[in-house]
Design an enzyme around this catalytic site. Structure first.
Site, PDB file in Angstrom:
ATOM      1  N   ARG A 139      67.170 114.555 117.118  1.00  0.00           N
ATOM      2  CA  ARG A 139      68.535 114.144 116.824  1.00  0.00           C
ATOM      3  C   ARG A 139      68.570 113.114 115.691  1.00  0.00           C
ATOM      4  NH1 ARG A 139      71.521 113.265 122.381  1.00  0.00           N
ATOM      5  NH2 ARG A 139      73.291 113.340 120.964  1.00  0.00           N
ATOM      6  N   ARG A 198      81.395 117.556 128.938  1.00  0.00           N
ATOM      7  CA  ARG A 198      81.574 117.590 127.484  1.00  0.00           C
ATOM      8  C   ARG A 198      80.223 117.796 126.791  1.00  0.00           C
ATOM      9  NH1 ARG A 198      80.681 111.543 126.622  1.00  0.00           N
ATOM     10  NH2 ARG A 198      79.757 112.189 124.672  1.00  0.00           N
ATOM     11  N   SER A 240      68.349 115.824 126.436  1.00  0.00           N
ATOM     12  CA  SER A 240      68.172 116.356 125.082  1.00  0.00           C
ATOM     13  C   SER A 240      66.855 115.862 124.496  1.00  0.00           C
ATOM     14  CB  SER A 240      69.340 115.893 124.193  1.00  0.00           C
ATOM     15  OG  SER A 240      69.361 114.473 124.116  1.00  0.00           O
ATOM     16  N   HIS A 270      65.014 112.289 129.259  1.00  0.00           N
ATOM     17  CA  HIS A 270      66.227 112.593 128.496  1.00  0.00           C
ATOM     18  C   HIS A 270      66.504 114.088 128.591  1.00  0.00           C
ATOM     19  CE1 HIS A 270      66.328 108.594 126.839  1.00  0.00           C
ATOM     20  NE2 HIS A 270      65.026 108.697 126.670  1.00  0.00           N
ATOM     21  N   ASN A 317      66.765 107.866 133.325  1.00  0.00           N
ATOM     22  CA  ASN A 317      67.450 108.298 132.107  1.00  0.00           C
ATOM     23  C   ASN A 317      68.379 107.146 131.736  1.00  0.00           C
ATOM     24  OD1 ASN A 317      68.949 109.306 130.048  1.00  0.00           O
ATOM     25  ND2 ASN A 317      69.368 111.293 131.016  1.00  0.00           N
ATOM     26  N   TYR A 330      74.114 118.970 126.331  1.00  0.00           N
ATOM     27  CA  TYR A 330      73.768 118.476 127.672  1.00  0.00           C
ATOM     28  C   TYR A 330      73.926 119.518 128.781  1.00  0.00           C
ATOM     29  CZ  TYR A 330      73.944 114.013 125.239  1.00  0.00           C
ATOM     30  OH  TYR A 330      73.709 112.988 124.364  1.00  0.00           O
ATOM     31  N   ALA A 341      72.324 105.553 126.694  1.00  0.00           N
ATOM     32  CA  ALA A 341      72.405 104.724 125.479  1.00  0.00           C
ATOM     33  C   ALA A 341      71.620 103.417 125.600  1.00  0.00           C
ATOM     34  CB  ALA A 341      73.864 104.442 125.153  1.00  0.00           C
ATOM     35  N   GLU A 359      60.322 108.191 131.836  1.00  0.00           N
ATOM     36  CA  GLU A 359      61.559 108.118 131.042  1.00  0.00           C
ATOM     37  C   GLU A 359      62.012 109.554 130.792  1.00  0.00           C
ATOM     38  OE1 GLU A 359      61.003 106.405 127.170  1.00  0.00           O
ATOM     39  OE2 GLU A 359      63.030 106.956 126.504  1.00  0.00           O
ATOM     40  N   PRO A 382      74.607 104.940 131.379  1.00  0.00           N
ATOM     41  CA  PRO A 382      76.035 105.084 131.106  1.00  0.00           C
ATOM     42  C   PRO A 382      76.464 106.478 130.654  1.00  0.00           C
ATOM     43  CG  PRO A 382      74.969 103.668 129.469  1.00  0.00           C
ATOM     44  CD  PRO A 382      73.979 103.892 130.574  1.00  0.00           C
ATOM     45  N   ASN A 383      77.611 106.847 131.158  1.00  0.00           N
ATOM     46  CA  ASN A 383      78.329 108.096 130.839  1.00  0.00           C
ATOM     47  C   ASN A 383      77.763 109.329 131.522  1.00  0.00           C
ATOM     48  OD1 ASN A 383      80.273 106.923 128.993  1.00  0.00           O
ATOM     49  ND2 ASN A 383      78.546 106.602 127.615  1.00  0.00           N
TER      50      ASN A 383
HETATM   51  O1  CA2 Z   1      69.617 113.320 126.460  1.00  0.00           O
HETATM   52  C1  CA2 Z   1      69.819 112.401 127.252  1.00  0.00           C
HETATM   53  O2  CA2 Z   1      69.629 112.494 128.469  1.00  0.00           O
HETATM   54  C2  CA2 Z   1      70.359 111.071 126.734  1.00  0.00           C
HETATM   55  O3  CA2 Z   1      69.713 110.007 127.433  1.00  0.00           O
HETATM   56  C3  CA2 Z   1      71.842 111.061 126.987  1.00  0.00           C
HETATM   57  C4  CA2 Z   1      72.577 109.874 126.362  1.00  0.00           C
HETATM   58  C5  CA2 Z   1      72.200 109.663 124.917  1.00  0.00           C
HETATM   59  O4  CA2 Z   1      72.722 108.410 124.479  1.00  0.00           O
HETATM   60  C6  CA2 Z   1      70.724 109.656 124.749  1.00  0.00           C
HETATM   61  O5  CA2 Z   1      70.458 109.583 123.397  1.00  0.00           O
HETATM   62  C7  CA2 Z   1      70.070 110.911 125.281  1.00  0.00           C
HETATM   63  C8  CA2 Z   1      74.091 110.028 126.378  1.00  0.00           C
HETATM   64  C9  CA2 Z   1      74.693 110.506 127.640  1.00  0.00           C
HETATM   65  C10 CA2 Z   1      76.128 110.818 127.370  1.00  0.00           C
HETATM   66  O6  CA2 Z   1      76.713 111.252 128.536  1.00  0.00           O
HETATM   67  C11 CA2 Z   1      77.306 112.459 128.585  1.00  0.00           C
HETATM   68  C12 CA2 Z   1      78.368 112.561 129.406  1.00  0.00           C
HETATM   69  C13 CA2 Z   1      79.013 113.764 129.529  1.00  0.00           C
HETATM   70  C14 CA2 Z   1      78.585 114.861 128.854  1.00  0.00           C
HETATM   71  C15 CA2 Z   1      77.530 114.741 128.038  1.00  0.00           C
HETATM   72  C16 CA2 Z   1      76.871 113.537 127.909  1.00  0.00           C
END
Ligand code: CA2
Length: 149
Positions: free
Chosen positions: A106, A19, A101, A99, A73, A24, A76, A97, A11-12
């Protein structure tokens, strides 16, 4: 046979590049897909993203039937989804797996992954460059497995 590597995104991540660039980066998911395809060379890639947990589970099931490896990836869902963990447990091949970041640097809510115990390897903190690194590593793992067979 060229069974694809599945690259699954949670997701996201469809909003990547728009953002929190300090965490990221500014690379979009479309650019990440292009990086993966370049790293894959002649290896087939299935690259997908969903904001829905069931869809990711369905794609893991598809990979069980048709894929040679999974790079995931889970975003959340990493910290919440026993259902994705259970689906991944059924996959017989290598799982990475990934990520963007370094989740371990964190806040504590990002430290307990449901996915790591069922993954072959974990990549975190390389930014979006982690994706082509994962694809190359996965090609190596698949190659080593097929040399054994
Ligand atoms: O670091 C990663 O790839 C994460 O899997 C990204 C997730 C976060 O919940 C994990 O802890 C680490 C969040 C992705 C949020 O999506 C974004 C969308 C637009 C800009 C930045 C992030």
């Amino acid at each position: 046979m060229n069974q694809p590597i599945y690259v699954l995104n949670g997701p996201n991540l469809n909003r990547l590049g728009s953002r929190e660039p300090q965490i990221y980066g500014r690379t979009t998911l479309a650019q990440v897909e292009a990086m993966c395809r370049e790293a894959a060379s002649d290896q087939a890639i299935v690259f997908r993203q969903s904001n829905r947990e069931y869809e990711i589970i369905d794609w893991v099931h598809e990979a069980i039937d048709e894929g040679s490896g999974i790079i995931i990836n889970p975003a959340a869902f990493t910290f919440t989804s026993m259902a994705i963990m259970d689906a991944l447990k059924m996959f017989p091949g290598p799982i990475i797996e990934l990520h963007i970041s370094n989740i371990h640097r964190r806040e504590p809510i990002y430290h307990k992954s449901y996915i790591s115990p069922v993954a072959t390897a974990v990549i975190a903190g390389l930014g979006t460059d982690g994706y082509p690194v994962a694809v190359r590593a996965m090609r190596g793992m698949i190659g080593a497995l097929s040399a054994k067979a």
